[in-house]
Design an enzyme around this catalytic site. Sequence first.
Site, mmCIF file in Angstrom:
data_model
loop_
_atom_site.group_PDB
_atom_site.id
_atom_site.type_symbol
_atom_site.label_atom_id
_atom_site.label_comp_id
_atom_site.label_asym_id
_atom_site.label_seq_id
_atom_site.Cartn_x
_atom_site.Cartn_y
_atom_site.Cartn_z
ATOM 1 C CG HIS A 133 2.512 -5.442 -6.109
ATOM 2 N ND1 HIS A 133 2.239 -6.198 -5.000
ATOM 3 C CD2 HIS A 133 3.773 -4.953 -5.953
ATOM 4 C CE1 HIS A 133 3.295 -6.165 -4.183
ATOM 5 N NE2 HIS A 133 4.233 -5.429 -4.744
ATOM 6 C CG ASP A 169 9.163 -8.595 -3.880
ATOM 7 O OD1 ASP A 169 8.842 -7.698 -3.088
ATOM 8 O OD2 ASP A 169 9.631 -8.368 -5.011
ATOM 9 C CG HIS A 171 6.901 -4.930 -1.221
ATOM 10 N ND1 HIS A 171 8.244 -4.858 -1.550
ATOM 11 C CD2 HIS A 171 6.594 -3.765 -0.604
ATOM 12 C CE1 HIS A 171 8.720 -3.686 -1.139
ATOM 13 N NE2 HIS A 171 7.742 -3.005 -0.563
ATOM 14 C CG ASP A 252 11.734 -6.082 -2.539
ATOM 15 O OD1 ASP A 252 11.846 -7.310 -2.388
ATOM 16 O OD2 ASP A 252 10.681 -5.548 -2.931
#
Length: 374
Positions: A133, A169, A171, A252
């Site tokens: 990110h 992931d 995200h 995750d």
Amino acid sequence: MAGRARFIGANIYRGSSYGSRHPLRVPRVSTVMDLARALGWLPDDLYLPSPRAKPAALHGFHTPEYIAALVAAETTQEVSEEVRERHHLGSHSNPVFPEMYRRPATGVGGALLAGELLREGGVIHLPGGGTHHGLPDRANGFCYLNDPVFAILSLKAHGAKRVAYVDIDAHHCDGVEAAFANDPDTLLVSTHEENRWPRTGALGDKGAGQVFNLPIPSGLGDDAMALARDAVILPAVAAFRPDAVVLQCGADALLEDPQSRLAMSGHAHLGVLRGLRPLSPRFLVLGGGGYNPWSVGRLWTAVWGELSGRDLDVPLPMRARAVLAGLDWPGQRRVKAPPEAWLSTLLDAPRPGDLPDLLRERVERLQSRLLAWV
């Protein structure tokens, strides 16, 4: 050594925490190192300590002003309101903590080293990487620096002309997409939970034509990832014919993780890994998200076991069980005590899950784009 998988780690992850209330208060990389050694899977000749990237090296993606602010924040353990506003340091997500520069700079150093070591081909596991990110001028989503960007840059600096980056992931990899969406020599493929922060990665994103995002509805399990793998990820990477593949293997998306509502098992992640590995002479596997200490430690150890040719189905010996039994998850209320399976196995049973029409329609749209792209 090009033919043997190698592991890049560092002791800075041992005891380093974002703070007692932050999701990254839990041990992760140190658990993988300890568990792999307890299993006899990480001999000294396969382990490489990660160097720490110097500030000048970080200017290859991040602005000098931001790096200076990050270094200063670690030194003084405080930030001004101006720095907090401009660079998002000292926020709830990106707090001030004692290793806030050195820890992410170690992840970048490992990524730079991996690109160099893979010059002649090979396989590397870098579980301390995957902070996808980070943005050029600010911290973002627990990520102070963007080591996947540096991994891609390092691979290209050491002979890889075309790099495929695959991110599974929960995200979306907004920082990596911002860096390479318009680079025709970098393929970006991401699966992520829909309507999950940072709420980027829309199905229609194309960049220069080589961006493929698949938002996955909440609650879906292994079959959703298998569909994404067989219908989107592997066809896209095979058609791109990369010189290097980088897999961000965030944990995750596992059912036990508190930061998403996907319901996968580690078999989903390993299926993607196994499919990608033959598609390029250079293969780098990063960590990423993962906030349940047992599930992330077990998955990334299983990833290392797969890469290094180990049997993942054997019962864990007492030394390995002791590593898992010694983990703690302070400040959470979901788990009173870890289930027996979290102490005795690396992989839970497969979790097939549903394949709703919405997901099938999204896959078909991406397949149509792939046909036109090829």
